[in-house]
Design a protein around this motif. Structure first.
Motif, PDB file in Angstrom:
ATOM      1  N   LYS A  32       0.830  -1.204   0.000  1.00 27.68           N
ATOM      2  CA  LYS A  32       0.000   0.000   0.000  1.00 27.68           C
ATOM      3  C   LYS A  32       0.867   1.257   0.000  1.00 27.68           C
ATOM      4  O   LYS A  32       0.595   2.221  -0.735  1.00 27.68           O
ATOM      5  CB  LYS A  32      -0.941   0.025   1.202  1.00 27.68           C
ATOM      6  CG  LYS A  32      -1.932   1.196   1.166  1.00 27.68           C
ATOM      7  CD  LYS A  32      -2.904   1.137   2.346  1.00 27.68           C
ATOM      8  CE  LYS A  32      -3.990   2.193   2.196  1.00 27.68           C
ATOM      9  NZ  LYS A  32      -3.445   3.569   2.043  1.00 27.68           N
ATOM     10  N   THR A  40       2.281   1.589  -3.602  1.00 31.45           N
ATOM     11  CA  THR A  40       1.333   2.019  -4.627  1.00 31.45           C
ATOM     12  C   THR A  40       0.766   3.407  -4.332  1.00 31.45           C
ATOM     13  O   THR A  40       0.433   4.150  -5.264  1.00 31.45           O
ATOM     14  CB  THR A  40       0.196   0.995  -4.777  1.00 31.45           C
ATOM     15  OG1 THR A  40      -0.344   0.677  -3.488  1.00 31.45           O
ATOM     16  CG2 THR A  40       0.712  -0.290  -5.422  1.00 31.45           C
ATOM     17  N   ASP A  41       0.662   3.770  -3.065  1.00 34.89           N
ATOM     18  CA  ASP A  41       0.241   5.143  -2.734  1.00 34.89           C
ATOM     19  C   ASP A  41       1.260   6.154  -3.263  1.00 34.89           C
ATOM     20  O   ASP A  41       0.895   7.187  -3.837  1.00 34.89           O
ATOM     21  CB  ASP A  41       0.102   5.305  -1.219  1.00 34.89           C
ATOM     22  CG  ASP A  41      -1.194   4.728  -0.672  1.00 34.89           C
ATOM     23  OD1 ASP A  41      -2.061   4.361  -1.489  1.00 34.89           O
ATOM     24  OD2 ASP A  41      -1.330   4.634   0.560  1.00 34.89           O
ATOM     25  N   ALA A  89       0.940   6.255  -7.024  1.00 35.61           N
ATOM     26  CA  ALA A  89      -0.234   7.030  -7.439  1.00 35.61           C
ATOM     27  C   ALA A  89       0.023   8.530  -7.328  1.00 35.61           C
ATOM     28  O   ALA A  89      -0.422   9.324  -8.174  1.00 35.61           O
ATOM     29  CB  ALA A  89      -1.440   6.627  -6.596  1.00 35.61           C
ATOM     30  N   LYS A 138      -3.678   9.235 -14.195  1.00 32.60           N
ATOM     31  CA  LYS A 138      -4.236   8.309 -13.211  1.00 32.60           C
ATOM     32  C   LYS A 138      -3.441   7.011 -13.246  1.00 32.60           C
ATOM     33  O   LYS A 138      -3.123   6.488 -14.314  1.00 32.60           O
ATOM     34  CB  LYS A 138      -5.707   8.036 -13.529  1.00 32.60           C
ATOM     35  CG  LYS A 138      -6.434   7.241 -12.466  1.00 32.60           C
ATOM     36  CD  LYS A 138      -7.915   7.123 -12.813  1.00 32.60           C
ATOM     37  CE  LYS A 138      -8.680   6.357 -11.735  1.00 32.60           C
ATOM     38  NZ  LYS A 138     -10.122   6.243 -12.064  1.00 32.60           N
ATOM     39  N   LEU A 173      -4.369  -6.288  -4.609  1.00 30.76           N
ATOM     40  CA  LEU A 173      -4.628  -4.853  -4.773  1.00 30.76           C
ATOM     41  C   LEU A 173      -6.094  -4.527  -4.519  1.00 30.76           C
ATOM     42  O   LEU A 173      -6.422  -3.495  -3.938  1.00 30.76           O
ATOM     43  CB  LEU A 173      -4.236  -4.415  -6.188  1.00 30.76           C
ATOM     44  CG  LEU A 173      -2.740  -4.282  -6.466  1.00 30.76           C
ATOM     45  CD1 LEU A 173      -2.508  -4.010  -7.943  1.00 30.76           C
ATOM     46  CD2 LEU A 173      -2.124  -3.174  -5.623  1.00 30.76           C
ATOM     47  N   LYS A 174      -6.961  -5.443  -4.938  1.00 32.77           N
ATOM     48  CA  LYS A 174      -8.403  -5.246  -4.725  1.00 32.77           C
ATOM     49  C   LYS A 174      -8.740  -5.247  -3.235  1.00 32.77           C
ATOM     50  O   LYS A 174      -9.625  -4.497  -2.785  1.00 32.77           O
ATOM     51  CB  LYS A 174      -9.182  -6.348  -5.455  1.00 32.77           C
ATOM     52  CG  LYS A 174     -10.681  -6.151  -5.491  1.00 32.77           C
ATOM     53  CD  LYS A 174     -11.099  -5.048  -6.428  1.00 32.77           C
ATOM     54  CE  LYS A 174     -12.608  -4.975  -6.571  1.00 32.77           C
ATOM     55  NZ  LYS A 174     -13.049  -3.841  -7.415  1.00 32.77           N
ATOM     56  N   ILE A 188      -6.711  -4.203  -0.890  1.00 32.07           N
ATOM     57  CA  ILE A 188      -6.181  -2.954  -0.337  1.00 32.07           C
ATOM     58  C   ILE A 188      -7.030  -1.763  -0.759  1.00 32.07           C
ATOM     59  O   ILE A 188      -7.310  -0.860   0.034  1.00 32.07           O
ATOM     60  CB  ILE A 188      -4.721  -2.745  -0.791  1.00 32.07           C
ATOM     61  CG1 ILE A 188      -3.829  -3.875  -0.270  1.00 32.07           C
ATOM     62  CG2 ILE A 188      -4.198  -1.388  -0.313  1.00 32.07           C
ATOM     63  CD1 ILE A 188      -2.417  -3.838  -0.812  1.00 32.07           C
ATOM     64  N   TYR A 189      -7.468  -1.800  -2.031  1.00 27.33           N
ATOM     65  CA  TYR A 189      -8.255  -0.692  -2.585  1.00 27.33           C
ATOM     66  C   TYR A 189      -9.566  -1.261  -3.153  1.00 27.33           C
ATOM     67  O   TYR A 189      -9.662  -1.564  -4.355  1.00 27.33           O
ATOM     68  CB  TYR A 189      -7.479   0.013  -3.706  1.00 27.33           C
ATOM     69  CG  TYR A 189      -6.094   0.460  -3.325  1.00 27.33           C
ATOM     70  CD1 TYR A 189      -5.894   1.640  -2.606  1.00 27.33           C
ATOM     71  CD2 TYR A 189      -4.973  -0.278  -3.692  1.00 27.33           C
ATOM     72  CE1 TYR A 189      -4.613   2.070  -2.269  1.00 27.33           C
ATOM     73  CE2 TYR A 189      -3.696   0.139  -3.368  1.00 27.33           C
ATOM     74  CZ  TYR A 189      -3.519   1.308  -2.652  1.00 27.33           C
ATOM     75  OH  TYR A 189      -2.251   1.732  -2.317  1.00 27.33           O
ATOM     76  N   ASP A 216     -12.257  -0.097  -4.141  1.00 22.76           N
ATOM     77  CA  ASP A 216     -12.972   0.648  -5.179  1.00 22.76           C
ATOM     78  C   ASP A 216     -12.271   0.655  -6.534  1.00 22.76           C
ATOM     79  O   ASP A 216     -12.793   1.229  -7.498  1.00 22.76           O
ATOM     80  CB  ASP A 216     -13.177   2.105  -4.729  1.00 22.76           C
ATOM     81  CG  ASP A 216     -14.085   2.202  -3.511  1.00 22.76           C
ATOM     82  OD1 ASP A 216     -14.947   1.317  -3.353  1.00 22.76           O
ATOM     83  OD2 ASP A 216     -13.915   3.153  -2.715  1.00 22.76           O
ATOM     84  N   ILE A 217     -11.099   0.023  -6.634  1.00 20.75           N
ATOM     85  CA  ILE A 217     -10.401   0.049  -7.918  1.00 20.75           C
ATOM     86  C   ILE A 217     -11.060  -0.887  -8.927  1.00 20.75           C
ATOM     87  O   ILE A 217     -11.779  -1.817  -8.569  1.00 20.75           O
ATOM     88  CB  ILE A 217      -8.911  -0.330  -7.778  1.00 20.75           C
ATOM     89  CG1 ILE A 217      -8.763  -1.793  -7.317  1.00 20.75           C
ATOM     90  CG2 ILE A 217      -8.177   0.626  -6.880  1.00 20.75           C
ATOM     91  CD1 ILE A 217      -7.331  -2.302  -7.390  1.00 20.75           C
TER      92      ILE A 217
END
Length: 262
Positions: free
Chosen positions: A74, A77-78, A81, A90, A104-105, A107-108, A110-111
Motif C-alpha cells: 500500500k 502504490t500510494d 499514485a 491516473k 490490490l483489490k 487494499i483498494y 474501489d479500484i
C-alpha cells in the motif's frame, strides 16, 4: 515522492535481485525491458522493498508494471499514485497476475480490475514444441516435415560473427511488411540491435538456420526462471516454406529442452 531513473546496463544487478527466477511473465525480464527501453521510455524506482517500473504505451499514456518485491504494498502504490497524479495521469498497473490483482483489490476495494487477454504470453510445454504431437500442433508438424524434406539445411548455435547478418535479415524481412520510416519499424530495428550489442551481458542465447551457407532464420531467448525459457526474437525468410516451424523446433530442442515451459 517516488523518483524514477533511466534503464542502464548497470541496472541489471538491481533488477536481478528482485526478479530473477521469481516471475514467469515476459515483462519481468530485464533483457526485454532493456532492449525496448527507449521506445517505451522505461524507467524504474527502488523503494519500500519494491522495484517499480513505469513506461509509456503507444498512445502516450504512462503506466506501471505490478511492483516487484515484498513489503508494504500500500505504501508503495500510494507513492506511485502520487507520482502519476503529479504528472496529471491516473495510476494504471498492468501485468498483474490474478493473485496480485486480488491483493490490490483487497487494499483498494474501489479500484477497477480487468483481464486483458490480448497481452497474455503464449506458453507452451517445451516437450510439446519438440515433439509437435497432438491436434493443436499438427499443422506446425506438417510445415516442419515439409521443410526438412525440401531443404538441405544446417541448424547451429548463434555466434557473435552472425550478429550483423541476422540484423540485416531481420531488417530486410521487416521492409517487406512496413515502411522503414515508421516508428514501429525503427523501434524494432533498434531493439534487435540492442539485443546483439549487449548479447552476452544480457545472458542471451541464440540459434540460426543456414541454407546454402546463408542465414535464413534465427531465434534469441533467455532463461526466465529455472523451468521457463523466454523467446525474445524469432525471424525467418518465409520464401523457405516451413522455416518458422523449423527454427522454433530446433531452437527449443537444442537449447531449451531442459526447461519445462517456453
Amino acid at each position: 515522492m517516488t523518483e524514477f531513473r533511466n534503464l542502464e546496463l548497470s541496472s541489471k544487478k538491481i533488477f536481478d535481485a528482485y526478479t530473477k527466477n521469481k516471475y514467469e511473465n515476459s515483462e519481468a525480464s530485464f533483457a526485454n525491458m532493456f532492449i525496448w527501453r527507449d521506445f517505451y521510455n522505461i524507467r524504474y524506482s527502488e523503494s519500500n522493498g519494491f522495484l517499480t517500473v513505469i513506461f509509456t504505451d503507444l498512445s502516450g499514456k504512462m503506466k506501471s508494471y505490478m511492483p516487484y518485491g515484498s513489503g508494504d504494498l500500500k505504501q508503495c502504490t500510494d507513492s506511485l499514485a502520487e507520482y502519476f497524479e503529479k504528472n496529471a495521469q491516473k495510476l494504471e498497473i498492468v501485468s498483474a497476475d490474478s493473485d496480485t490483482a486480488n491483493l490490490l483489490k483487497d487494499i483498494y476495494p474501489d479500484i477497477s480490475v480487468e483481464e486483458n487477454t490480448g497481452f497474455n504470453d503464449y506458453v507452451y510445454l517445451s516437450q510439446s514444441l519438440i515433439s509437435l504431437s497432438g491436434k493443436k500442433l499438427h499443422s506446425k508438424k506438417n510445415h516442419l516435415n515439409k521443410f526438412r524434406s525440401t531443404y538441405d539445411y544446417l541448424y547451429r548455435e548463434m555466434e557473435k560473427s552472425d550478429f550483423d547478418e541476422c540484423l540485416n535479415l531481420a531488417v530486410n524481412l521487416m521492409r517487406k511488411k512496413r515502411d522503414e520510416n515508421s516508428v514501429s519499424f525503427m523501434a524494432e530495428r533498434q531493439s534487435i540491435k540492442n539485443t546483439f550489442d549487449n548479447f552476452d551481458f544480457l545472458e542471451l542465447s541464440g540459434g540460426v538456420i543456414e541454407i546454402d551457407g546463408k542465414i535464413c532464420a534465427f531465434s534469441v531467448g533467455e532463461a526466465l526462471t529455472e523451468e521457463t525459457a523466454l523467446i525474445h526474437i524469432e525471424k525467418a525468410d518465409t520464401s523457405y516454406s516451413g522455416i518458422y516451424a523449423a527454427i522454433n523446433n530446433e531452437f527449443v530442442k537444442n537449447r531449451w529442452s531442459g526447461y519445462k515451459y517456453i
